[in-house]
Design an enzyme around this catalytic site. Structure first.
Site, PDB file in Angstrom:
ATOM      1  N   SER A  92      -3.948  18.744 -91.888  1.00  0.00           N
ATOM      2  CA  SER A  92      -4.974  18.018 -92.518  1.00  0.00           C
ATOM      3  C   SER A  92      -5.397  17.865 -94.474  1.00  0.00           C
ATOM      4  O   SER A  92      -6.628  18.678 -94.092  1.00  0.00           O
ATOM      5  CB  SER A  92      -5.715  17.354 -91.857  1.00  0.00           C
ATOM      6  N   LYS A 166      -4.097  10.576 -92.707  1.00  0.00           N
ATOM      7  CA  LYS A 166      -4.888  11.265 -92.221  1.00  0.00           C
ATOM      8  C   LYS A 166      -5.903  11.489 -91.751  1.00  0.00           C
ATOM      9  O   LYS A 166      -6.893  10.836 -91.002  1.00  0.00           O
ATOM     10  CB  LYS A 166      -4.067  13.093 -92.342  1.00  0.00           C
ATOM     11  N   LYS A 235     -14.536  17.895 -91.794  1.00  0.00           N
ATOM     12  CA  LYS A 235     -13.461  18.558 -93.562  1.00  0.00           C
ATOM     13  C   LYS A 235     -12.800  17.188 -93.934  1.00  0.00           C
ATOM     14  O   LYS A 235     -12.602  16.726 -94.472  1.00  0.00           O
ATOM     15  CB  LYS A 235     -13.359  19.644 -93.229  1.00  0.00           C
TER      16      LYS A 235
END
Ligand code: NDP
Length: 304
Positions: A92, A166, A235
């Site tokens: 990701s 994503k 993140k």
């Protein structure tokens, strides 16, 4: 057919690479070499001691924590790649890194696709992941039949678009999880049994993956199984907020979610499961999310 290579045998990569091995020769590399040896013993893949050993493959798959680790691996392996190799990054990652990495790989005649996945470790084990892909659709068409870990593959745009989708998907996951946690804390303090409340919510319009699966299976059970680290979700939200900022999008709610998850990561620890973020809500409210009726005593956190 030339071999396929996989670098990064973590919670996701280990089962994903196992599916590739069902299709043909698969080379695996992991920073901690013992994990690659264990994969080879279990699935008949070929463990490589060095990253350069992966260069025999014409499809390189990576699944690492962030785009920064992908850069580290790419700078070592990239110069050894054969022209025509496809680098499919299931990390990701960050959309700006995807564009830079695609450009950098072009000097070696290799193509880059950003191809993050959704479905968790259960989906990786079952081979039912959803893959969202950015990059040249003709390159994707060439390698798509080899993505044995995928149930659904969607081309979402140019380089970086896969990472963008994503990041926003996971920001929505975080928003839903946090909102459900706050709502359940309020119900617990009002004396409502949370098992009964979730039965209603999950047959009603407030339901989400958080209320249907994550909270009943991980929070109410107090198991918090560490399959997807809170630090990785935080993140992802950061990437989503970078994306919003670079497009000058107004996203005040998502910004708030980012702040809450940064706080939860600091308090709870980045290695905890992402659902452990709700422990901060429990602290703020002096209540533990459970399925029993709350005790009304004043000592310690209340059970709900
Ligand atoms: P893990 O922490 O389980 O695995 C990370 C992997 O990266 C390990 O193989 C680790 O090697 C390797 N690694 C870490 N740092 C380096 C480095 N500097 N150089 C080389 N290799 C390195 O992560 P996950 O598998 O959970 O996540 C991987 C990616 O997939 C992340 O981007 C995550 O956001 C995403 N993702 C995760 C999901 C999940 O449910 N877990 C679901 C969907 C996406 P070592 O064994 O040596 O530590």
């Amino acid at each position: 057919m030339k071999p396929t290579a996989f670098a990064g045998l973590g919670a996701m990569g280990f089962p994903m690479a196992a599916h590739l091995a069902r299709q043909g020769q698969t080379l695996v590399w992991n920073r901690t070499a013992a994990t690659a040896e264990a994969h080879a013993a279990q699935y008949g893949t070929q463990a490589q001691q060095s990253l350069e050993g992966l260069a025999r493959a014409d499809l390189i798959v990576t699944c690492l924590p962030t785009s920064q680790e992908v850069w580290e691996v790419m700078r070592v392996l990239g110069p050894h790649l054969q022209p025509g190799t496809v680098w499919l990054d299931c990390t990701s990652g960050h959309p700006s890194s995807a564009r830079e990495q695609a450009e950098w790989l072009r000097q070696y005649g290799a193509d880059f696709l950003d191809a993050p996945v959704s479905g968790g470790t259960a989906g990786a084990s079952a081979g039912t992941l959803t893959v969202m892909v950015g990059g040249d659709p003709a390159v994707l068409e060439r390698v798509q039949p080899r993505l044995a870990f995928a149930q659904k593959v969607v081309h979402v745009g140019e380089e970086g678009a896969g990472f963008s989708v994503k990041a926003i998907n996971n920001t929505l996951l975080a928003a839903n999880l946090w909102a459900a946690g706050e709502g359940l804390a309020a119900l617990a303090l009002a004396g409502v049994d949370l098992g009964a409340a979730l039965e209603v919510i999950n047959a009603s319009s407030g339901r989400s993956n958080a209320t249907e699966n994550l909270i009943p299976q991980r929070v109410l059970t107090r198991e918090f199984p560490a399959t997807f680290a809170l630090g990785l979700l935080t993140k992802d939200i950061g990437i989503g907020l970078d994306l919003a900022q670079s497009g000058k999008a107004a996203t005040p709610l998502l910004a708030q979610v980012g702040g809450l998850f940064r706080a939860a990561t600091t308090v709870t620890g980045p290695q905890q499961d992402h659902t452990a973020a709700l422990k901060l809500i429990e602290q703020l409210n002096g209540v533990q999310l459970g399925t029993q009726a709350p005790s009304l005593g004043t000592e310690g956190p209340k059970q709900a």
